[in-house]
Write a protein that holds these residues in place. Structure first.
Motif, PDB file in Angstrom:
ATOM      1  N   LEU A 123       6.391   9.124  -1.551  1.00  0.00           N
ATOM      2  CA  LEU A 123       5.389   8.305  -0.879  1.00  0.00           C
ATOM      3  C   LEU A 123       6.032   7.342   0.099  1.00  0.00           C
ATOM      4  O   LEU A 123       7.102   6.800  -0.155  1.00  0.00           O
ATOM      5  CB  LEU A 123       4.594   7.492  -1.901  1.00  0.00           C
ATOM      6  N   GLN A 124       5.343   7.136   1.201  1.00  0.00           N
ATOM      7  CA  GLN A 124       5.685   6.042   2.096  1.00  0.00           C
ATOM      8  C   GLN A 124       4.841   4.834   1.706  1.00  0.00           C
ATOM      9  O   GLN A 124       3.982   4.906   0.820  1.00  0.00           O
ATOM     10  CB  GLN A 124       5.437   6.445   3.548  1.00  0.00           C
ATOM     11  N   GLY A 125       5.034   3.732   2.373  1.00  0.00           N
ATOM     12  CA  GLY A 125       4.251   2.549   2.064  1.00  0.00           C
ATOM     13  C   GLY A 125       4.530   1.431   3.044  1.00  0.00           C
ATOM     14  O   GLY A 125       5.318   1.581   3.992  1.00  0.00           O
ATOM     15  N   ARG A 126       3.894   0.329   2.809  1.00  0.00           N
ATOM     16  CA  ARG A 126       4.060  -0.838   3.679  1.00  0.00           C
ATOM     17  C   ARG A 126       3.801  -2.089   2.868  1.00  0.00           C
ATOM     18  O   ARG A 126       2.910  -2.125   2.011  1.00  0.00           O
ATOM     19  CB  ARG A 126       3.091  -0.765   4.862  1.00  0.00           C
ATOM     20  N   VAL A 127       4.573  -3.134   3.169  1.00  0.00           N
ATOM     21  CA  VAL A 127       4.418  -4.428   2.512  1.00  0.00           C
ATOM     22  C   VAL A 127       3.968  -5.452   3.546  1.00  0.00           C
ATOM     23  O   VAL A 127       4.502  -5.498   4.668  1.00  0.00           O
ATOM     24  CB  VAL A 127       5.738  -4.888   1.856  1.00  0.00           C
ATOM     25  N   GLY A 128       2.988  -6.258   3.180  1.00  0.00           N
ATOM     26  CA  GLY A 128       2.534  -7.346   4.039  1.00  0.00           C
ATOM     27  C   GLY A 128       2.069  -8.505   3.180  1.00  0.00           C
ATOM     28  O   GLY A 128       1.969  -8.383   1.949  1.00  0.00           O
ATOM     29  N   GLU A 144       9.163 -10.495  -2.053  1.00  0.00           N
ATOM     30  CA  GLU A 144       9.986  -9.292  -1.935  1.00  0.00           C
ATOM     31  C   GLU A 144       9.507  -8.423  -0.764  1.00  0.00           C
ATOM     32  O   GLU A 144       8.381  -7.917  -0.764  1.00  0.00           O
ATOM     33  CB  GLU A 144       9.919  -8.486  -3.234  1.00  0.00           C
ATOM     34  N   PRO A 145      10.353  -8.188   0.265  1.00  0.00           N
ATOM     35  CA  PRO A 145       9.919  -7.399   1.422  1.00  0.00           C
ATOM     36  C   PRO A 145      10.057  -5.897   1.234  1.00  0.00           C
ATOM     37  O   PRO A 145       9.437  -5.128   1.977  1.00  0.00           O
ATOM     38  CB  PRO A 145      10.840  -7.890   2.540  1.00  0.00           C
ATOM     39  N   ALA A 146      10.857  -5.461   0.276  1.00  0.00           N
ATOM     40  CA  ALA A 146      11.124  -4.028   0.127  1.00  0.00           C
ATOM     41  C   ALA A 146      10.043  -3.356  -0.711  1.00  0.00           C
ATOM     42  O   ALA A 146       9.426  -3.976  -1.591  1.00  0.00           O
ATOM     43  CB  ALA A 146      12.494  -3.818  -0.526  1.00  0.00           C
ATOM     44  N   LEU A 147       9.819  -2.056  -0.431  1.00  0.00           N
ATOM     45  CA  LEU A 147       8.903  -1.275  -1.254  1.00  0.00           C
ATOM     46  C   LEU A 147       9.423  -1.203  -2.686  1.00  0.00           C
ATOM     47  O   LEU A 147      10.625  -1.042  -2.916  1.00  0.00           O
ATOM     48  CB  LEU A 147       8.763   0.146  -0.697  1.00  0.00           C
ATOM     49  N   ARG A 148       8.495  -1.320  -3.643  1.00  0.00           N
ATOM     50  CA  ARG A 148       8.864  -1.254  -5.053  1.00  0.00           C
ATOM     51  C   ARG A 148       8.223  -0.023  -5.683  1.00  0.00           C
ATOM     52  O   ARG A 148       7.019   0.219  -5.511  1.00  0.00           O
ATOM     53  CB  ARG A 148       8.401  -2.513  -5.790  1.00  0.00           C
ATOM     54  N   MET A 149       9.016   0.720  -6.432  1.00  0.00           N
ATOM     55  CA  MET A 149       8.500   1.912  -7.070  1.00  0.00           C
ATOM     56  C   MET A 149       7.419   1.570  -8.089  1.00  0.00           C
ATOM     57  O   MET A 149       6.454   2.316  -8.267  1.00  0.00           O
ATOM     58  CB  MET A 149       9.637   2.696  -7.732  1.00  0.00           C
ATOM     59  N   ALA A 150       7.564   0.420  -8.761  1.00  0.00           N
ATOM     60  CA  ALA A 150       6.551   0.034  -9.749  1.00  0.00           C
ATOM     61  C   ALA A 150       5.183  -0.126  -9.088  1.00  0.00           C
ATOM     62  O   ALA A 150       4.149   0.243  -9.667  1.00  0.00           O
ATOM     63  CB  ALA A 150       6.965  -1.266 -10.438  1.00  0.00           C
ATOM     64  N   LEU A 209       0.848  -1.188   0.000  1.00  0.00           N
ATOM     65  CA  LEU A 209       0.000   0.000   0.000  1.00  0.00           C
ATOM     66  C   LEU A 209       0.882   1.236   0.000  1.00  0.00           C
ATOM     67  O   LEU A 209       2.072   1.188   0.341  1.00  0.00           O
ATOM     68  CB  LEU A 209      -0.962   0.003   1.190  1.00  0.00           C
ATOM     69  N   SER A 210       0.286   2.355  -0.365  1.00  0.00           N
ATOM     70  CA  SER A 210       1.002   3.627  -0.423  1.00  0.00           C
ATOM     71  C   SER A 210       0.376   4.601   0.559  1.00  0.00           C
ATOM     72  O   SER A 210      -0.839   4.569   0.803  1.00  0.00           O
ATOM     73  CB  SER A 210       0.935   4.212  -1.841  1.00  0.00           C
ATOM     74  N   VAL A 211       1.208   5.468   1.119  1.00  0.00           N
ATOM     75  CA  VAL A 211       0.746   6.463   2.087  1.00  0.00           C
ATOM     76  C   VAL A 211       1.346   7.811   1.713  1.00  0.00           C
ATOM     77  O   VAL A 211       2.575   7.959   1.653  1.00  0.00           O
ATOM     78  CB  VAL A 211       1.137   6.081   3.529  1.00  0.00           C
ATOM     79  N   ALA A 212       0.476   8.792   1.458  1.00  0.00           N
ATOM     80  CA  ALA A 212       0.912  10.160   1.165  1.00  0.00           C
ATOM     81  C   ALA A 212       0.880  10.978   2.449  1.00  0.00           C
ATOM     82  O   ALA A 212      -0.043  10.862   3.260  1.00  0.00           O
ATOM     83  CB  ALA A 212       0.005  10.793   0.117  1.00  0.00           C
ATOM     84  N   ALA A 213       1.882  11.813   2.634  1.00  0.00           N
ATOM     85  CA  ALA A 213       2.008  12.602   3.861  1.00  0.00           C
ATOM     86  C   ALA A 213       0.844  13.572   4.017  1.00  0.00           C
ATOM     87  O   ALA A 213       0.181  13.958   3.040  1.00  0.00           O
ATOM     88  CB  ALA A 213       3.327  13.366   3.850  1.00  0.00           C
ATOM     89  N   ALA A 214       0.596  13.987   5.251  1.00  0.00           N
ATOM     90  CA  ALA A 214      -0.444  14.980   5.520  1.00  0.00           C
ATOM     91  C   ALA A 214      -0.152  16.248   4.728  1.00  0.00           C
ATOM     92  O   ALA A 214       0.984  16.731   4.691  1.00  0.00           O
ATOM     93  CB  ALA A 214      -0.500  15.279   7.013  1.00  0.00           C
ATOM     94  N   GLY A 215      -1.166  16.772   4.071  1.00  0.00           N
ATOM     95  CA  GLY A 215      -1.013  17.980   3.270  1.00  0.00           C
ATOM     96  C   GLY A 215      -0.621  17.737   1.834  1.00  0.00           C
ATOM     97  O   GLY A 215      -0.656  18.663   1.021  1.00  0.00           O
ATOM     98  N   ALA A 216      -0.246  16.498   1.484  1.00  0.00           N
ATOM     99  CA  ALA A 216       0.166  16.219   0.110  1.00  0.00           C
ATOM    100  C   ALA A 216      -1.020  16.149  -0.839  1.00  0.00           C
ATOM    101  O   ALA A 216      -0.891  16.445  -2.023  1.00  0.00           O
ATOM    102  CB  ALA A 216       0.953  14.911   0.055  1.00  0.00           C
ATOM    103  N   ALA A 217      -2.173  15.758  -0.345  1.00  0.00           N
ATOM    104  CA  ALA A 217      -3.349  15.608  -1.198  1.00  0.00           C
ATOM    105  C   ALA A 217      -4.111  16.919  -1.289  1.00  0.00           C
ATOM    106  O   ALA A 217      -4.217  17.674  -0.302  1.00  0.00           O
ATOM    107  CB  ALA A 217      -4.258  14.517  -0.645  1.00  0.00           C
ATOM    108  N   SER A 218      -4.664  17.187  -2.464  1.00  0.00           N
ATOM    109  CA  SER A 218      -5.457  18.398  -2.654  1.00  0.00           C
ATOM    110  C   SER A 218      -6.726  18.372  -1.813  1.00  0.00           C
ATOM    111  O   SER A 218      -7.266  19.414  -1.446  1.00  0.00           O
ATOM    112  CB  SER A 218      -5.813  18.553  -4.138  1.00  0.00           C
ATOM    113  N   ALA A 219      -7.216  17.194  -1.509  1.00  0.00           N
ATOM    114  CA  ALA A 219      -8.386  17.010  -0.642  1.00  0.00           C
ATOM    115  C   ALA A 219      -8.387  15.555  -0.197  1.00  0.00           C
ATOM    116  O   ALA A 219      -7.733  14.701  -0.813  1.00  0.00           O
ATOM    117  CB  ALA A 219      -9.674  17.362  -1.379  1.00  0.00           C
ATOM    118  N   LEU A 220      -9.119  15.288   0.846  1.00  0.00           N
ATOM    119  CA  LEU A 220      -9.205  13.927   1.367  1.00  0.00           C
ATOM    120  C   LEU A 220     -10.656  13.447   1.303  1.00  0.00           C
ATOM    121  O   LEU A 220     -11.585  14.229   1.550  1.00  0.00           O
ATOM    122  CB  LEU A 220      -8.728  13.866   2.820  1.00  0.00           C
ATOM    123  N   PRO A 221     -10.879  12.183   0.971  1.00  0.00           N
ATOM    124  CA  PRO A 221     -12.250  11.663   1.003  1.00  0.00           C
ATOM    125  C   PRO A 221     -12.779  11.642   2.433  1.00  0.00           C
ATOM    126  O   PRO A 221     -12.044  11.321   3.373  1.00  0.00           O
ATOM    127  CB  PRO A 221     -12.107  10.253   0.433  1.00  0.00           C
TER     128      PRO A 221
END
Length: 657
Positions: free
Chosen positions: A562-567, A522-528, A480-492
């Motif tokens: 972007l941040q993210g997490r793999v599980g 693969e445990p690391a975040l992938r840009m793709a 999954l991907s996580v955008a920092a606070a304030g990065a989005a033009s609006a939030l749902p």
């Protein structure tokens, strides 16, 4: 089990002392009083409250819920009796249940106002499901089956101590008194079961006698001089299928392997039944795999045929909604209402078939609604291009917070860094015991029963004990991907799902994704995968912008911070969880039916929750706990079968036949 849309009852309250049903042309109860009738006919006729004294559990089954007076009278008697059973389970069937407002009117002058208000507060969505309503901290349970009695009685998995044969008169509602009803009473009866009713019809007495009941006429209530009491004294009882026998009746200690959503839900359900739990977790803390995501969704589904998958998912979603409403004060963050965007077309032309599907299922608006793109946009707080399903009882929650709440309620502090390498069965004594051992063979814990709730490790731990074919496990990597606070033009303002999902976290970050790749370690975040998540976000919320980039130019090389997490999610190809007792051998007869496979006493699994862990965990944990203790199951029989650990072997046998 075939379902039909629920048609609520029509009640004539013009005479408050005797509510009337225009549908059946009969009164709901005698003018002498519903509670008095309930106490004399149904409790007294079944020897209550005396018969439940000192019992761990007592089960009542009522053939017509009606206005609910019999349930309230039984609950009140249980409350007033200092020698009551530990757990009272009341199963009731109703083809035409009351709307909430009519239930409130029926009990406006109730002699038990506190209990009536509690029932009203828990009154379920009127959908064709087995609804589990818990009171008194789970010590009083109402299993409310909405639909036809002839469909529901064969679907129930229970051992019943007392039957309340209630319903409109045989001349008004003959279906309630057909021979098939009595046949099912025989199947459902526990040793020493009784039955009672105000009815004296010959067809009733002959029907009860034909299935093993000794029938007596006893003094009736008010104007009725006599009523019927019956006592189950069969000449022969067939043995139940192995998959329907309590996995560890009399167990006091249960070992749960895994402290994710599945393990925590099982621990919570077992503790409610008075069992003690030890939870072993291989990681350094609970919620280590997919359960560790910052936010997760929960919601129901619908399908035109309302088949097993749809019914299971709806039952699970409704159970989760009730559980989260109960836990809401103790959870730091909980969003209500979820939008699921239609993917087929980008115009409102798709709305018409959505509306036709909704009309065909007859599901109520407090479960699901079909919204235009404009309506969905108002709910989301952002423009959407497509129509959407709206699930008012769906939403989002922190999986880690939910796990913590369940473990705290169970009184369990998981033993972390306790990786289980294998299980041992100890057969000394009247019942087997189970040990969990580490890689060096040292015993980590021992208990009467063990529950495998270890996610991707379930495959390795279950394999040595499994009869039949190996389970077709898939380990699915999700990023999954996580955008920092304030990065989005609006939030749902509400979670939105469809091609991926988007979820606003309470700290202002935007969580979205997620990828799904089977067999990927693969445990690391992938840009793709980050780019793919951005592209899906653009399809889902086309007007949303992140910082100075759009999802499309990210594909050309623009990379957002972007941040993210793999599980890793654990699942099987039929997209259903595996819940129940492990099969120990291939049966010589009826091997094509999962319930007839022999079982390992005390060895169970709750796994394969895939990406629906929050939606499924409550119901799966409750089902597993009921299977351990032998209490009535919170799912109908065919749904228990599609979750059964022996289902893969049974499918293979059907192909070979």
């Amino acid at each position: 089990m075939k379902t039909a849309p629920i048609l609520p009852a029509v009640v004539d309250f013009s005479d408050a002392s005797t509510p009337f049903s225009p549908t059946y042309g009969d009164y709901y109860h005698t003018p002498s009083g519903a509670i008095g009738q309930a106490n004399h006919v149904f409790l007294g006729g079944n020897g209550l409250p005396g018969r439940w004294s000192g019992r761990t559990r007592f089960v009542v089954l009522e053939t017509g819920f009606g206005l609910g007076h019999n349930f309230l009278a039984t609950w009140a008697a249980w409350r007033a009796d200092p020698a009551h059973c530990d757990h009272l389970i009341f199963i009731s069937i109703d083809k035409h249940p009351l709307r909430r407002e009519d239930l409130a009117r029926a009990h406006a002058q109730s002699p038990e106002p506190e209990l009536a208000q509690a029932l009203l507060a828990e009154w379920p969505v009127l959908s064709p499901n087995l609804h589990t309503l818990d009171f008194e901290g789970g010590r009083v349970r109402l299993l409310l089956a909405l639909g036809d009695v002839l469909a529901w009685l064969p679907a129930l998995v229970a051992q019943v101590d007392a039957f309340y044969l209630d319903g409109f008169a045989p001349s008004k509602n003959p279906q309630m008194w057909e021979p098939e009803v009595f046949k099912q009473l025989n199947r459902l009866s526990a040793p020493g079961a009784t039955a009672a009713t105000w009815c004296l019809a010959r067809r009733l007495h002959e029907g009860l006698a034909a299935v093993g009941f000794r029938v007596e006429r006893v003094p009736g209530f008010a104007r009725r001089r006599e009523m019927t009491s019956a006592f189950f004294e069969p000449r022969f009882r067939p043995s139940p299928a192995p998959g329907r026998i309590a996995a560890a009746a009399g167990a006091r200690e249960v070992l749960v392997v895994g402290a994710g959503l599945a393990g925590a839900a099982c621990a919570r359900a077992l503790r409610r039944r008075g069992l003690s739990c030890t939870v072993l977790e291989a990681g350094s803390a609970p919620a280590g795999q997919a359960s560790g995501n910052p936010g997760g969704l929960f919601h129901g589904t619908l399908h035109g045929d309302d088949g097993p998958h749809a019914r299971f998912n709806r039952t699970a979603a409704l159970a989760t909604e009730r559980e989260l409403r109960r836990l809401a004060p103790s959870l730091p963050w909980l969003q209500w209402g979820l939008l699921r965007v239609e993917r087929d077309e980008l115009t409102d032309a798709r709305l018409a078939p959505m509306q036709r599907l909704l009309a065909a299922t007859g599901l109520p608006t407090d479960y699901v609604q079909a919204l235009t793109a404009d309506e969905a946009s108002r709910h989301a707080g952002l423009p959407l291009a497509q129509p959407a399903w709206f699930f008012p009882g769906g939403g989002a929650v922190s999986p880690a917070a939910l796990i913590a709440a369940w473990l705290a309620e169970a009184g369990v502090a998981p033993r972390t860094d306790a990786a289980v390498a294998c299980l041992r069965r100890i057969d000394a004594g009247p019942a087997p015991r189970w040990q969990a051992c580490d890689a060096q063979g040292r015993v980590l814990a021992e208990a009467d029963a063990v529950v495998l709730a270890a996610g991707t490790a379930n495959d390795r731990l279950s394999a040595p004990w499994l009869a039949g074919p190996a389970w077709p496990w898939l380990s699915q990597r999700g990023q999954l991907s996580v955008a920092a606070a304030g990065a989005a033009s609006a939030l749902p303002t509400r979670p939105v799902a469809g091609v991926g999902y988007a979820l606003a976290l309470p700290d202002g970050r935007l969580c979205f994704g997620a990828s799904a790749d089977a067999g990927d370690a693969e445990p690391a975040l992938r840009m793709a995968d980050q780019v793919q998540n951005l592209q899906r976000l653009g399809q889902l919320l086309p007007r949303l912008r992140l910082a100075d980039h759009t999802p499309s130019d990210a594909a050309d090389g623009g990379l957002l911070p972007l941040q993210g997490r793999v599980g890793w999610r654990s699942l099987v190809p039929d997209r259903l969880p595996i819940v129940g007792v492990l099969p120990s051998a291939v049966p010589t007869q009826r091997a094509e039916q999962a319930r007839f496979w022999p079982r390992h006493p005390g060895l169970l699994i709750c796994g394969g929750l895939a990406s629906r862990g929050i939606t499924w965990a409550t119901l799966c944990g409750d089902l597993l706990a009921a299977q351990i203790t032998g209490e009535p199951l919170p799912l109908e029989s065919d749904l228990v079968d599609i979750l059964d650990p022996a289902r893969f072997g049974a499918k293979l046998q059907r192909r070979l036949c």
